[in-house]
Scaffold this motif. Structure first.
Motif, PDB file in Angstrom:
ATOM      1  N   HIS A   1       0.873  -1.178   0.000  1.00  0.00           N
ATOM      2  CA  HIS A   1       0.000   0.000   0.000  1.00  0.00           C
ATOM      3  C   HIS A   1       0.911   1.229   0.000  1.00  0.00           C
ATOM      4  O   HIS A   1       1.644   1.459   0.964  1.00  0.00           O
ATOM      5  CB  HIS A   1      -0.890  -0.034   1.252  1.00  0.00           C
ATOM      6  N   LEU A   2       0.877   1.971  -1.100  1.00  0.00           N
ATOM      7  CA  LEU A   2       1.735   3.142  -1.284  1.00  0.00           C
ATOM      8  C   LEU A   2       0.899   4.392  -1.153  1.00  0.00           C
ATOM      9  O   LEU A   2      -0.177   4.490  -1.752  1.00  0.00           O
ATOM     10  CB  LEU A   2       2.267   3.156  -2.717  1.00  0.00           C
ATOM     11  N   LYS A   3       1.415   5.339  -0.388  1.00  0.00           N
ATOM     12  CA  LYS A   3       0.664   6.574  -0.227  1.00  0.00           C
ATOM     13  C   LYS A   3       1.668   7.713  -0.206  1.00  0.00           C
ATOM     14  O   LYS A   3       2.701   7.617   0.450  1.00  0.00           O
ATOM     15  CB  LYS A   3      -0.083   6.522   1.108  1.00  0.00           C
ATOM     16  N   MET A   4       1.368   8.765  -0.951  1.00  0.00           N
ATOM     17  CA  MET A   4       2.266   9.904  -0.890  1.00  0.00           C
ATOM     18  C   MET A   4       1.513  11.132  -0.417  1.00  0.00           C
ATOM     19  O   MET A   4       0.404  11.403  -0.876  1.00  0.00           O
ATOM     20  CB  MET A   4       2.909  10.173  -2.233  1.00  0.00           C
ATOM     21  N   MET A   5       2.125  11.841   0.506  1.00  0.00           N
ATOM     22  CA  MET A   5       1.497  13.025   1.078  1.00  0.00           C
ATOM     23  C   MET A   5       2.436  14.203   0.965  1.00  0.00           C
ATOM     24  O   MET A   5       3.648  14.045   0.979  1.00  0.00           O
ATOM     25  CB  MET A   5       1.205  12.783   2.552  1.00  0.00           C
ATOM     26  N   LYS A   6       1.823  15.387   0.903  1.00  0.00           N
ATOM     27  CA  LYS A   6       2.609  16.622   0.882  1.00  0.00           C
ATOM     28  C   LYS A   6       2.318  17.384   2.161  1.00  0.00           C
ATOM     29  O   LYS A   6       1.190  17.413   2.627  1.00  0.00           O
ATOM     30  CB  LYS A   6       2.213  17.461  -0.325  1.00  0.00           C
ATOM     31  N   LYS A   7       3.380  17.992   2.704  1.00  0.00           N
ATOM     32  CA  LYS A   7       3.219  18.735   3.944  1.00  0.00           C
ATOM     33  C   LYS A   7       2.604  20.105   3.669  1.00  0.00           C
ATOM     34  O   LYS A   7       3.082  20.844   2.817  1.00  0.00           O
ATOM     35  CB  LYS A   7       4.574  18.917   4.611  1.00  0.00           C
ATOM     36  N   ALA A   8       1.543  20.403   4.370  1.00  0.00           N
ATOM     37  CA  ALA A   8       0.890  21.710   4.285  1.00  0.00           C
ATOM     38  C   ALA A   8       0.044  21.815   5.536  1.00  0.00           C
ATOM     39  O   ALA A   8      -1.068  21.289   5.573  1.00  0.00           O
ATOM     40  CB  ALA A   8       0.023  21.813   3.039  1.00  0.00           C
TER      41      ALA A   8
ATOM     42  N   ASP B   1      -2.750   7.137  -3.688  1.00  0.00           N
ATOM     43  CA  ASP B   1      -3.012   6.203  -2.610  1.00  0.00           C
ATOM     44  C   ASP B   1      -3.355   4.923  -3.351  1.00  0.00           C
ATOM     45  O   ASP B   1      -4.371   4.837  -4.037  1.00  0.00           O
ATOM     46  CB  ASP B   1      -4.197   6.714  -1.779  1.00  0.00           C
ATOM     47  N   TYR B   2      -2.491   3.914  -3.251  1.00  0.00           N
ATOM     48  CA  TYR B   2      -2.477   2.875  -4.261  1.00  0.00           C
ATOM     49  C   TYR B   2      -2.026   1.557  -3.643  1.00  0.00           C
ATOM     50  O   TYR B   2      -1.025   1.522  -2.928  1.00  0.00           O
ATOM     51  CB  TYR B   2      -1.472   3.362  -5.321  1.00  0.00           C
TER      52      TYR B   2
ATOM     53  N   LEU C   1       5.995  12.959   2.156  1.00  0.00           N
ATOM     54  CA  LEU C   1       6.106  11.719   2.927  1.00  0.00           C
ATOM     55  C   LEU C   1       5.593  10.593   2.033  1.00  0.00           C
ATOM     56  O   LEU C   1       4.482  10.672   1.502  1.00  0.00           O
ATOM     57  CB  LEU C   1       5.247  11.841   4.200  1.00  0.00           C
ATOM     58  N   LEU C   2       6.445   9.593   1.836  1.00  0.00           N
ATOM     59  CA  LEU C   2       6.062   8.427   1.041  1.00  0.00           C
ATOM     60  C   LEU C   2       5.923   7.254   2.000  1.00  0.00           C
ATOM     61  O   LEU C   2       6.894   6.846   2.639  1.00  0.00           O
ATOM     62  CB  LEU C   2       7.124   8.163  -0.025  1.00  0.00           C
ATOM     63  N   LEU C   3       4.685   6.741   2.131  1.00  0.00           N
ATOM     64  CA  LEU C   3       4.405   5.661   3.076  1.00  0.00           C
ATOM     65  C   LEU C   3       4.292   4.344   2.334  1.00  0.00           C
ATOM     66  O   LEU C   3       3.542   4.242   1.356  1.00  0.00           O
ATOM     67  CB  LEU C   3       3.084   5.938   3.806  1.00  0.00           C
ATOM     68  N   PHE C   4       5.027   3.347   2.803  1.00  0.00           N
ATOM     69  CA  PHE C   4       4.931   1.991   2.259  1.00  0.00           C
ATOM     70  C   PHE C   4       4.396   1.112   3.381  1.00  0.00           C
ATOM     71  O   PHE C   4       5.086   0.922   4.390  1.00  0.00           O
ATOM     72  CB  PHE C   4       6.304   1.434   1.889  1.00  0.00           C
ATOM     73  N   ASP C   5       3.199   0.584   3.202  1.00  0.00           N
ATOM     74  CA  ASP C   5       2.657  -0.363   4.175  1.00  0.00           C
ATOM     75  C   ASP C   5       2.680  -1.731   3.538  1.00  0.00           C
ATOM     76  O   ASP C   5       2.128  -1.920   2.450  1.00  0.00           O
ATOM     77  CB  ASP C   5       1.211   0.016   4.525  1.00  0.00           C
ATOM     78  N   TRP C   6       3.339  -2.673   4.207  1.00  0.00           N
ATOM     79  CA  TRP C   6       3.515  -4.020   3.660  1.00  0.00           C
ATOM     80  C   TRP C   6       2.472  -4.945   4.263  1.00  0.00           C
ATOM     81  O   TRP C   6       2.417  -5.090   5.486  1.00  0.00           O
ATOM     82  CB  TRP C   6       4.931  -4.514   3.945  1.00  0.00           C
ATOM     83  N   ILE C   7       1.670  -5.560   3.380  1.00  0.00           N
ATOM     84  CA  ILE C   7       0.543  -6.368   3.817  1.00  0.00           C
ATOM     85  C   ILE C   7       0.807  -7.828   3.434  1.00  0.00           C
ATOM     86  O   ILE C   7       1.000  -8.123   2.258  1.00  0.00           O
ATOM     87  CB  ILE C   7      -0.742  -5.842   3.131  1.00  0.00           C
TER      88      ILE C   7
END
Ligand SMILES: *[C@@H]1O[C@H](CO)[C@@H](O)[C@H](O)[C@H]1NC(C)=O
Ligand SMILES: *[C@@H]1O[C@H](CO)[C@@H](O)[C@H](O)[C@H]1NC(C)=O
Ligand SMILES: *[C@@H]1O[C@H](CO)[C@@H](O)[C@H](O)[C@H]1NC(C)=O
Length: 174
Positions: free
Chosen positions: A73-80, A89-90, A149-155
């Protein structure tokens, strides 16, 4: 030679040089977390200074049982004012990707890390997994400058087992 012409000339050359600069990406933090320590033990997850403007990513973790069914599960966020969902979000089947290389976007990320990781094979994955000294980032997208922020969640088997999250600063190609 006219003094003003020289100044204008220097200014033009300087701005040309600045404008032709490629986007720069600098990783600023790495955070890994195991949700299930009987499956994944994270030993090491750290950035190291690589040069004045670069850091390298180093991860060392052990899968205590074989993982045959892996989704990412890949998610990228921008700080604001806090990190906000942005760009994507993929979730995809990582075992299928390793067999077929069937996700063009994931393939871009894969091409960046394949030579510095132990991930270059098909499922199952078991034992020591490493990303060693990853610093050669040629980011495939141009995006607004800022902190991301690039989040990698491993399922594994449908349940989140660990996370590898990387913070980075992006300065766009001007
Ligand atoms: C945690 O890991 C163990 C060992 O592999 C596994 O049997 C169990 O199903 C996992 N628990 C969860 C909630 O995924
Ligand atoms: C991975 O981390 C463990 C625990 O810190 C360490 O014992 C091991 O030597 C490391 N392995 C490699 C290849 O860096
Ligand atoms: C591993 O990398 C090598 C060299 O880049 C490549 O030839 C090979 O096909 C890769 N193997 C897998 C399973 O991806």
């Amino acid at each position: 030679m006219d003094y003003k012409v020289v100044i204008v000339g220097i200014y033009l050359i300087a701005s040309l040089l600045l404008c032709s600069e490629a986007p720069t990406v600098k990783m600023t933090n790495a955070v890994c977390k195991s949700y299930n320590k009987s499956w994944v033990a994270v030993h090491y997850c750290r950035l190291k200074a690589y040069s004045r403007i670069k850091t390298s990513l180093n991860i060392n973790a052990t899968f205590l049982e074989p993982a045959n069914n892996i989704h990412l599960h890949l998610k990228m966020m921008k700080k604001a004012s806090g990190y906000k969902p942005f760009l994507f979000d993929y979730t995809f089947d990582a075992c299928e990707f390793m067999r077929k290389r069937n996700q063009p976007f994931v393939k871009l990320i894969w091409n960046l890390i394949k030579d510095v990781s132990t991930v270059n094979h098909t499922c199952p994955y078991v034992g020591l997994q490493m990303v060693h000294d990853f610093h050669h980032i040629q980011f495939p997208l141009n995006m607004p400058s800022g902190d991301y922020l690039l989040l990698f969640d491993w399922i594994f088997d449908g349940k989140p087992q660990f996370a590898t999250n990387v913070y980075f600063n992006f300065v766009e190609d001007s």
